[in-house]
Design an enzyme around this catalytic site. Structure first.
Site, PDB file in Angstrom:
ATOM      1  N   ASN A   1       0.874  -1.182   0.000  1.00  0.00           N
ATOM      2  CA  ASN A   1       0.000   0.000   0.000  1.00  0.00           C
ATOM      3  C   ASN A   1       0.910   1.230   0.000  1.00  0.00           C
ATOM      4  O   ASN A   1       1.537   1.535   1.006  1.00  0.00           O
ATOM      5  CB  ASN A   1      -0.882  -0.032   1.259  1.00  0.00           C
ATOM      6  CG  ASN A   1      -1.641   1.261   1.453  1.00  0.00           C
ATOM      7  OD1 ASN A   1      -1.823   2.039   0.511  1.00  0.00           O
ATOM      8  ND2 ASN A   1      -2.089   1.509   2.684  1.00  0.00           N
TER       9      ASN A   1
ATOM     10  N   LYS B   1       0.126   4.271  -0.148  1.00  0.00           N
ATOM     11  CA  LYS B   1      -0.522   5.443   0.469  1.00  0.00           C
ATOM     12  C   LYS B   1      -0.399   6.657  -0.459  1.00  0.00           C
ATOM     13  O   LYS B   1      -0.404   6.484  -1.671  1.00  0.00           O
ATOM     14  CB  LYS B   1       0.079   5.725   1.846  1.00  0.00           C
ATOM     15  CG  LYS B   1       0.182   4.473   2.714  1.00  0.00           C
ATOM     16  CD  LYS B   1       0.408   4.779   4.158  1.00  0.00           C
ATOM     17  CE  LYS B   1       0.752   3.514   4.899  1.00  0.00           C
ATOM     18  NZ  LYS B   1       0.353   3.563   6.299  1.00  0.00           N
TER      19      LYS B   1
ATOM     20  N   HIS C   1      -9.406   0.877   5.228  1.00  0.00           N
ATOM     21  CA  HIS C   1      -8.092   1.128   5.851  1.00  0.00           C
ATOM     22  C   HIS C   1      -8.275   2.083   7.034  1.00  0.00           C
ATOM     23  O   HIS C   1      -9.085   3.012   6.973  1.00  0.00           O
ATOM     24  CB  HIS C   1      -7.129   1.722   4.820  1.00  0.00           C
ATOM     25  CG  HIS C   1      -5.710   1.718   5.297  1.00  0.00           C
ATOM     26  ND1 HIS C   1      -5.228   2.650   6.177  1.00  0.00           N
ATOM     27  CD2 HIS C   1      -4.689   0.869   5.042  1.00  0.00           C
ATOM     28  CE1 HIS C   1      -3.951   2.382   6.439  1.00  0.00           C
ATOM     29  NE2 HIS C   1      -3.604   1.302   5.760  1.00  0.00           N
TER      30      HIS C   1
ATOM     31  N   GLU D   1      -6.617   4.501   8.067  1.00  0.00           N
ATOM     32  CA  GLU D   1      -6.404   5.926   7.771  1.00  0.00           C
ATOM     33  C   GLU D   1      -7.661   6.532   7.149  1.00  0.00           C
ATOM     34  O   GLU D   1      -7.971   7.697   7.365  1.00  0.00           O
ATOM     35  CB  GLU D   1      -5.172   6.096   6.865  1.00  0.00           C
ATOM     36  CG  GLU D   1      -3.885   5.823   7.652  1.00  0.00           C
ATOM     37  CD  GLU D   1      -2.710   5.347   6.832  1.00  0.00           C
ATOM     38  OE1 GLU D   1      -2.755   5.425   5.596  1.00  0.00           O
ATOM     39  OE2 GLU D   1      -1.729   4.869   7.443  1.00  0.00           O
TER      40      GLU D   1
ATOM     41  N   GLU E   1      -5.141  -5.292  10.713  1.00  0.00           N
ATOM     42  CA  GLU E   1      -4.153  -4.233  10.896  1.00  0.00           C
ATOM     43  C   GLU E   1      -4.417  -3.508  12.210  1.00  0.00           C
ATOM     44  O   GLU E   1      -5.221  -2.555  12.245  1.00  0.00           O
ATOM     45  CB  GLU E   1      -4.242  -3.236   9.734  1.00  0.00           C
ATOM     46  CG  GLU E   1      -3.978  -3.841   8.371  1.00  0.00           C
ATOM     47  CD  GLU E   1      -3.413  -2.805   7.419  1.00  0.00           C
ATOM     48  OE1 GLU E   1      -2.341  -3.069   6.856  1.00  0.00           O
ATOM     49  OE2 GLU E   1      -3.998  -1.736   7.254  1.00  0.00           O
TER      50      GLU E   1
ATOM     51  N   GLY F   1       2.437   2.206  10.671  1.00  0.00           N
ATOM     52  CA  GLY F   1       3.325   3.346  10.495  1.00  0.00           C
ATOM     53  C   GLY F   1       4.031   3.773  11.770  1.00  0.00           C
ATOM     54  O   GLY F   1       4.599   4.856  11.838  1.00  0.00           O
TER      55      GLY F   1
ATOM     56  N   SER G   1       3.531  -2.187  10.181  1.00  0.00           N
ATOM     57  CA  SER G   1       4.993  -2.097  10.288  1.00  0.00           C
ATOM     58  C   SER G   1       5.713  -3.403   9.927  1.00  0.00           C
ATOM     59  O   SER G   1       6.730  -3.738  10.550  1.00  0.00           O
ATOM     60  CB  SER G   1       5.404  -1.623  11.679  1.00  0.00           C
ATOM     61  OG  SER G   1       4.864  -0.337  11.937  1.00  0.00           O
TER      62      SER G   1
HETATM   63  C1  PEP Z   1      -0.670   0.001   5.842  1.00  0.00           C
HETATM   64  O1  PEP Z   1      -0.649   1.111   5.336  1.00  0.00           O
HETATM   65  O2  PEP Z   1      -1.609  -0.784   5.587  1.00  0.00           O
HETATM   66  C2  PEP Z   1       0.409  -0.394   6.741  1.00  0.00           C
HETATM   67  C3  PEP Z   1       0.360  -1.558   7.334  1.00  0.00           C
HETATM   68  O3  PEP Z   1       1.417   0.513   6.896  1.00  0.00           O
HETATM   69  P1  PEP Z   1       2.862   0.246   7.603  1.00  0.00           P
HETATM   70  O4  PEP Z   1       3.384  -1.047   7.011  1.00  0.00           O
HETATM   71  O5  PEP Z   1       3.682   1.422   7.214  1.00  0.00           O
HETATM   72  O6  PEP Z   1       2.621   0.115   9.048  1.00  0.00           O
END
Ligand code: PEP
Length: 252
Positions: free
Chosen positions: A11, A13, A97, A99, A169, A175, A215
């Site tokens: 992803n 972003k 997601h 975000e 997640e 992040g 992460s």
């Molecule tokens: C994501 O954006 O779905 C995500 C898991 O980000 P990160 O790997 O940066 O934590």
């Protein structure tokens, strides 16, 4: 038990112009060309989808979008429809997601509409769920995640769910550099699979791919993938450099 093909999705972003996206994907293609044991997906920003789709032709890397609207067309300024995503060559669409839930008012109800709209256009949803830190600390992880699953999947036919992808997640791990331990992720993902088996049937739960996201790094992927209910990863930050994403894809 149905065999689940692992899936590693990146992803991107709101990073990378279409020129930068082209550079990234050109470098990535040869680095993952030998991978046949898992599906690889990249989800660039909307403005880079066409460029990346052209470059991915003839490769095994699939294209995904980071969001979608649930109508096929209309006066919805700023939105992108599932038909438009299908037309540029997307196979997957991320929905729910954290975000989007946090900044753009995404709810379980809108996720549910988006899932159905993606299927109607022939796309596969990557459905994100996960608890916030305060919810985990209050011991409410199962309650929060199982409610998201319940409401997001509401009314979805079993063959569609079996072909879907869920991404667990934990919001506190996205992040932040904090990865859930493989055991923490496994525990929630087993709960999700059990819930799907109870809501639908065991064959549907066995076919459903459940990814972990939060992460994920080259150093953490192997231990995560060793867990029985972790079928892949949704990777944010580490999907933006060829080195780290290719090495995550090479987990096996
Ligand atoms: C994501 O954006 O779905 C995500 C898991 O980000 P990160 O790997 O940066 O934590």
């Amino acid at each position: 038990m149905a065999e689940r093909i692992p899936l590693i999705a990146g992803n991107w972003k709101m990073y990378r112009t279409h020129q930068e996206a082209a550079e990234l994907v050109r470098a990535l293609i040869p680095r993952v060309a030998d991978v046949s044991y898992c599906e690889v997906v990249v989800c660039p920003p909307f403005t880079a989808l066409t460029t990346v789709a052209e470059l991915l032709k003839g490769t095994r890397i699939a294209l995904g979008a980071q969001d979608v609207y649930w109508k096929s067309e209309g006066a919805y300024t700023g939105e992108i429809s599932p038909l438009m995503l299908k037309a540029v060559g997307c196979r997957y669409g991320i929905v729910g997601h954290s975000e989007r839930r946090q900044h753009f008012g995404e709810t379980n109800a809108t996720v549910s509409s988006k899932i159905k709209a993606l299927y109607d256009a022939g796309l596969i949803p990557i459905i994100c769920v996960g608890e916030r830190l305060e919810e985990r600390e209050a011991g409410r992880t199962h309650e929060v995640v199982s409610r998201q699953i319940d409401e997001c999947l509401d009314g979805l036919e079993e063959e569609k769910l079996a072909a879907s992808v869920v991404a667990y997640e934990p919001v506190w791990a996205i992040g932040t550099g904090l990865t859930a331990t493989p055991e923490q992720a496994q525990e929630v993902q087993a709960m999700i699979r059990g819930q799907v088996a109870a809501l639908y049937k065991k064959q549907v739960a066995d076919a459903l791919r459940i990814l972990y996201g939060g992460s994920v790094k080259p150093e953490s992927i192997r231990a995560l993938m060793a867990m029985p209910d972790i079928d892949g990863a949704l990777v944010g930050g580490a999907s933006l450099t060829v080195e780290s994403f290719a090495s995550i894809v090479h987990f096996a």
